[in-house]
Each structure stands twice: as structure tokens, then as C-alpha cells.
Design a protein around this motif. Structure first.
Motif, PDB file in Angstrom:
ATOM      1  N   GLU A  80       0.837  -1.204   0.000  1.00 32.27           N
ATOM      2  CA  GLU A  80       0.000   0.000   0.000  1.00 32.27           C
ATOM      3  C   GLU A  80       0.876   1.260   0.000  1.00 32.27           C
ATOM      4  N   ARG A  86      -4.688  -1.033  -2.804  1.00 27.76           N
ATOM      5  CA  ARG A  86      -5.529  -0.161  -1.973  1.00 27.76           C
ATOM      6  C   ARG A  86      -6.519  -1.035  -1.206  1.00 27.76           C
ATOM      7  N   ARG A  87      -6.859  -0.560  -0.021  1.00 25.96           N
ATOM      8  CA  ARG A  87      -7.836  -1.237   0.830  1.00 25.96           C
ATOM      9  C   ARG A  87      -9.111  -0.415   0.836  1.00 25.96           C
ATOM     10  N   GLU A  88     -10.228  -1.106   0.719  1.00 25.59           N
ATOM     11  CA  GLU A  88     -11.534  -0.461   0.809  1.00 25.59           C
ATOM     12  C   GLU A  88     -12.362  -1.247   1.809  1.00 25.59           C
ATOM     13  N   PRO A  89     -13.311  -0.595   2.466  1.00 25.19           N
ATOM     14  CA  PRO A  89     -14.177  -1.359   3.373  1.00 25.19           C
ATOM     15  C   PRO A  89     -14.855  -2.494   2.598  1.00 25.19           C
ATOM     16  N   ARG A  94     -18.000  -4.273   7.119  1.00 24.07           N
ATOM     17  CA  ARG A  94     -17.296  -2.983   7.171  1.00 24.07           C
ATOM     18  C   ARG A  94     -16.108  -2.983   8.142  1.00 24.07           C
ATOM     19  N   HIS A  97     -11.385  -5.259   5.357  1.00 27.40           N
ATOM     20  CA  HIS A  97     -11.034  -4.561   4.125  1.00 27.40           C
ATOM     21  C   HIS A  97     -11.040  -5.509   2.944  1.00 27.40           C
ATOM     22  N   THR A 102      -4.056  -0.927  -7.414  1.00 35.33           N
ATOM     23  CA  THR A 102      -4.182   0.440  -7.903  1.00 35.33           C
ATOM     24  C   THR A 102      -3.815   0.444  -9.389  1.00 35.33           C
TER      25      THR A 102
END
Length: 162
Positions: A80, A86-89, A94, A97, A102
């Protein structure tokens, strides 16, 4: 006068020793091909899994490629920081991740795949195609057998080793 090294002869008859020596030799080849990109074998494995199955949780990636839970976080942190992942919820949870490449990570994967193919070809030339298929099958059987033995020894309450 040639002296026989009984200890070495013993070691060379051991599967674990021979597998480890082979892994070290292959790792050296990997470093020669990938060092200028600052990518290690484990990182390449993680990037491949994220690319092929975007949205996985860190624990899923660790389980898929055999990385201990304690090591997954720092490895992902580094990827990262480098702008590759990239980490997203996670949509379903929630608290967790989901991981994605990217644009920079996806661009790097093109070069990584090219070099990965060259590295694999470099090793594959040492075997006939049929030998390679047999070796892969045997190595997978040994790996699975060792995992099964470890699971049996750990018992129902045991650690999953990740």
C-alpha cells in the motif's frame, strides 16, 4: 585424494533438505530477474491473487498462499505504501477490508507477468514438459500430505498455521 562427506550424503537423501536447497536456488534466480523492481516472491504471490480475485480480505489472501496472519498486514502495508494496492471497506463486513490493485499496481503487473514467465521458462528448461507435470503433481501431494499431518497433530482445537 577425495574425501567422502558422509553427513552431506545423508542430507542429500532427505526430501526436506533437497526441497530447501532447490527453493534457495530458485529464489536466487528470482532475485536476479526481479531485484530491480524491488519485488519479493511473497509480494508477487499476493499481487497475483489480488489481480486475479479483486476484493478479497487479507485473511483470505493469507490462507490462499500460506502466509501467516501476523505477516499479511505488514506485507500489505508495504504494498500500500508503494501505491500498488488499496484497501476499501469490505461490502459485507465494514470491519474488514477488501483489497484491490491500484492503477500503478496493475501497470506493474504487466512487467511482473513478463518476468514471471521468463523466470518460469528458465526453470522449466531443466525438465521435459512431462517431467515438469509429474514434479508439480508430486510436490502438491507432498505439500497436502504435510498439511494434513499438521492438521491431525493440531487436533480440532489446533492452530491453522496461518
Amino acid at each position: 585424494m577425495q574425501r567422502e562427506f558422509v553427513g552431506l550424503t545423508h542430507l542429500e537423501g532427505l526430501l526436506g533438505y533437497t526441497l530447501r536447497r532447490t527453493q534457495v536456488a530458485i529464489s536466487r534466480s528470482f532475485v536476479q530477474i526481479f531485484s530491480d523492481l524491488d519485488v519479493r516472491q511473497t509480494q508477487l504471490g499476493v499481487l497475483n491473487v489480488i489481480e486475479g480475485t479483486p476484493g478479497l480480505k487479507p485473511s483470505q489472501i493469507g490462507a490462499l498462499i500460506g502466509i501467516k496472519r501476523a505477516n499479511v498486514g505488514p506485507l500489505l502495508d508495504e504494498l500500500e505504501r508503494r501505491g500498488l494496492v488499496r484497501r476499501e471497506p469490505a461490502p459485507a463486513d465494514r470491519r474488514s477490508h477488501a483489497l484491490f490493485l491500484t492503477e500503478a499496481g496493475a501497470a506493474l503487473m504487466t512487467e511482473l507477468h513478463r518476468r514471471e514467465a521468463a523466470h518460469e521458462e528458465r526453470i522449466a528448461t531443466l525438465l521435459e514438459p512431462e517431467e515438469r507435470a509429474v514434479l508439480l503433481r508430486l510436490l502438491r501431494r507432498v505439500e497436502q500430505g504435510c498439511r494434513d499431518m499438521a492438521d491431525e497433530e493440531a487436533g480440532p482445537e489446533g492452530d491453522d498455521g496461518l
